[in-house]
Design a protein around this motif. Structure first.
Motif, PDB file in Angstrom:
ATOM      1  N   ALA A 136      11.542 -48.695 -38.798  1.00 32.91           N
ATOM      2  CA  ALA A 136      10.126 -48.537 -38.447  1.00 32.91           C
ATOM      3  C   ALA A 136       9.754 -47.096 -38.114  1.00 32.91           C
ATOM      4  N   GLN A 137      10.356 -46.139 -38.819  1.00 39.39           N
ATOM      5  CA  GLN A 137      10.035 -44.727 -38.655  1.00 39.39           C
ATOM      6  C   GLN A 137       9.262 -44.245 -39.879  1.00 39.39           C
ATOM      7  N   PRO A 138       8.350 -43.274 -39.720  1.00 41.83           N
ATOM      8  CA  PRO A 138       7.592 -42.776 -40.875  1.00 41.83           C
ATOM      9  C   PRO A 138       8.486 -42.061 -41.885  1.00 41.83           C
ATOM     10  N   PHE A 139       8.100 -42.151 -43.154  1.00 37.17           N
ATOM     11  CA  PHE A 139       8.833 -41.522 -44.259  1.00 37.17           C
ATOM     12  C   PHE A 139       7.976 -40.364 -44.768  1.00 37.17           C
ATOM     13  N   TYR A 140       8.506 -39.137 -44.680  1.00 39.36           N
ATOM     14  CA  TYR A 140       7.762 -37.948 -45.091  1.00 39.36           C
ATOM     15  C   TYR A 140       8.422 -37.267 -46.286  1.00 39.36           C
ATOM     16  N   VAL A 141       7.589 -36.715 -47.145  1.00 36.78           N
ATOM     17  CA  VAL A 141       8.019 -35.880 -48.258  1.00 36.78           C
ATOM     18  C   VAL A 141       7.328 -34.533 -48.073  1.00 36.78           C
ATOM     19  N   PHE A 142       8.062 -33.440 -48.344  1.00 35.02           N
ATOM     20  CA  PHE A 142       7.536 -32.098 -48.160  1.00 35.02           C
ATOM     21  C   PHE A 142       7.422 -31.402 -49.507  1.00 35.02           C
ATOM     22  N   TYR A 143       6.310 -30.703 -49.719  1.00 34.16           N
ATOM     23  CA  TYR A 143       6.058 -29.964 -50.959  1.00 34.16           C
ATOM     24  C   TYR A 143       5.929 -28.486 -50.609  1.00 34.16           C
ATOM     25  N   ARG A 152       3.371 -28.487 -47.480  1.00 34.46           N
ATOM     26  CA  ARG A 152       2.589 -29.604 -46.968  1.00 34.46           C
ATOM     27  C   ARG A 152       3.508 -30.797 -46.742  1.00 34.46           C
ATOM     28  N   ARG A 153       3.178 -31.561 -45.729  1.00 30.71           N
ATOM     29  CA  ARG A 153       3.940 -32.749 -45.373  1.00 30.71           C
ATOM     30  C   ARG A 153       3.085 -33.963 -45.707  1.00 30.71           C
ATOM     31  N   VAL A 154       3.657 -34.882 -46.469  1.00 27.47           N
ATOM     32  CA  VAL A 154       2.921 -36.074 -46.888  1.00 27.47           C
ATOM     33  C   VAL A 154       3.665 -37.310 -46.400  1.00 27.47           C
ATOM     34  N   ARG A 155       2.960 -38.149 -45.681  1.00 31.15           N
ATOM     35  CA  ARG A 155       3.561 -39.412 -45.216  1.00 31.15           C
ATOM     36  C   ARG A 155       3.371 -40.459 -46.303  1.00 31.15           C
ATOM     37  N   ILE A 156       4.475 -41.120 -46.658  1.00 32.06           N
ATOM     38  CA  ILE A 156       4.428 -42.192 -47.647  1.00 32.06           C
ATOM     39  C   ILE A 156       4.369 -43.508 -46.876  1.00 32.06           C
ATOM     40  N   HIS A 157       3.211 -44.149 -46.899  1.00 29.06           N
ATOM     41  CA  HIS A 157       3.026 -45.408 -46.177  1.00 29.06           C
ATOM     42  C   HIS A 157       3.678 -46.551 -46.948  1.00 29.06           C
ATOM     43  N   GLY A 158       4.226 -47.494 -46.192  1.00 32.93           N
ATOM     44  CA  GLY A 158       4.823 -48.682 -46.809  1.00 32.93           C
ATOM     45  C   GLY A 158       6.285 -48.522 -47.154  1.00 32.93           C
ATOM     46  N   VAL A 159       6.887 -47.370 -46.836  1.00 33.41           N
ATOM     47  CA  VAL A 159       8.311 -47.156 -47.100  1.00 33.41           C
ATOM     48  C   VAL A 159       9.031 -47.029 -45.762  1.00 33.41           C
ATOM     49  N   ALA A 160       9.689 -48.085 -45.362  1.00 36.11           N
ATOM     50  CA  ALA A 160      10.554 -48.107 -44.175  1.00 36.11           C
ATOM     51  C   ALA A 160       9.818 -47.883 -42.859  1.00 36.11           C
ATOM     52  N   ASP A 161       8.491 -47.886 -42.868  1.00 33.71           N
ATOM     53  CA  ASP A 161       7.778 -47.535 -41.645  1.00 33.71           C
ATOM     54  C   ASP A 161       7.378 -48.732 -40.786  1.00 33.71           C
ATOM     55  N   THR A 162       7.766 -49.934 -41.209  1.00 31.83           N
ATOM     56  CA  THR A 162       7.469 -51.123 -40.408  1.00 31.83           C
ATOM     57  C   THR A 162       8.702 -52.028 -40.360  1.00 31.83           C
ATOM     58  N   GLU A 163       8.785 -52.831 -39.327  1.00 40.48           N
ATOM     59  CA  GLU A 163       9.864 -53.823 -39.226  1.00 40.48           C
ATOM     60  C   GLU A 163       9.765 -54.811 -40.384  1.00 40.48           C
ATOM     61  N   GLU A 164       8.537 -55.119 -40.790  1.00 46.85           N
ATOM     62  CA  GLU A 164       8.330 -56.066 -41.892  1.00 46.85           C
ATOM     63  C   GLU A 164       8.991 -55.559 -43.183  1.00 46.85           C
ATOM     64  N   PHE A 165       8.927 -54.250 -43.452  1.00 44.53           N
ATOM     65  CA  PHE A 165       9.569 -53.664 -44.638  1.00 44.53           C
ATOM     66  C   PHE A 165      11.077 -53.906 -44.598  1.00 44.53           C
ATOM     67  N   TRP A 166      11.703 -53.599 -43.469  1.00 44.79           N
ATOM     68  CA  TRP A 166      13.155 -53.752 -43.328  1.00 44.79           C
ATOM     69  C   TRP A 166      13.566 -55.219 -43.469  1.00 44.79           C
ATOM     70  N   SER A 167      12.795 -56.126 -42.864  1.00 45.01           N
ATOM     71  CA  SER A 167      13.117 -57.553 -42.932  1.00 45.01           C
ATOM     72  C   SER A 167      12.908 -58.112 -44.334  1.00 45.01           C
ATOM     73  N   ARG A 168      11.806 -57.750 -44.967  1.00 41.09           N
ATOM     74  CA  ARG A 168      11.485 -58.264 -46.309  1.00 41.09           C
ATOM     75  C   ARG A 168      12.593 -57.958 -47.312  1.00 41.09           C
ATOM     76  N   TYR A 169      13.166 -56.748 -47.246  1.00 38.54           N
ATOM     77  CA  TYR A 169      14.174 -56.348 -48.208  1.00 38.54           C
ATOM     78  C   TYR A 169      15.606 -56.501 -47.677  1.00 38.54           C
TER      79      TYR A 169
END
Length: 190
Positions: A136-143, A152-169
């Motif tokens: 449940a930590q944010p996933f960032y990519v840097f350009y 620039r720092r870009v947060r990718i939503h929906g990748v590992a940032d919620t407990e639901e993501f970890w549980s679903r997969y």
């Protein structure tokens, strides 16, 4: 010694040539995919392959390039060297050093480490984590733009940032992350 990279029908990867009198010589192998043969062994400065598995091969402005973080003995880096293969036949390399506006993590092993996954169409060098962040930590990519030297720092939503993501997969522990720098979806096809 490295993961391969394909540029214009040629596959490049780091290797070492055994040497009877000294340490192995680091080289890049250039494999011609079309004719299925090794085209050449490209000599390289020792610094380029010093990190071996941590060496990031990228395509930079149509040429083979290597990102070498300057982080000896540190858990992060705020500077990196970009080695560019200027002439494949003459084995000529150029080196540029870049200072990042902020430090990126770099730890050995399977811990949090930023690596370069390549460049985008704008020519920015992309740095992304080699593993997913903790649960449940944010996933960032840097350009990083080498011309303006801005990042620039870009947060990718929906990748590992919620407990639901970890549980679903069904993810647990350390999970490797891979990034495709040239992939884009367009709504034009919908």
């Amino acid at each position: 010694m490295t993961v391969g990279l394909s540029i214009n029908g040629f596959m490049y990867y780091g290797a070492s040539v055994p040497n009877q009198s000294a340490a192995p010589t680091p080289v890049f192998v250039c494999f011609d995919v079309r004719y299925e043969r090794i085209l050449s062994f490209i000599t390289t400065p020792k610094e380029v392959l010093v990190w071996q598995a941590f060496t990031s091969l990228i395509e930079y402005k149509g040429k083979l390039a290597v990102v070498v973080p300057d982080c000896l003995g540190s858990t992060s880096f705020d500077r990196f060297n970009l080695w560019i293969l200027e002439d494949v036949k003459k084995h000529e390399w150029s080196k540029q050093t870049f200072e990042l506006p902020l430090s990126l993590p770099f730890t050995l092993g399977m811990c949090q480490r930023m690596i370069s996954q390549g460049t985008n169409k704008a020519g920015e060098i992309i740095f992304s984590p080699s593993t997913l962040p903790g649960r449940a930590q944010p996933f960032y990519v840097f350009y990083y733009n080498t011309d303006t030297r801005n990042m620039r720092r870009v947060r990718i939503h929906g990748v590992a940032d919620t407990e639901e993501f970890w549980s679903r997969y069904g993810l647990t522990g350390v999970c490797s992350a891979s990034f495709s720098p040239q992939h884009v979806d367009s709504i034009a096809f919908i």
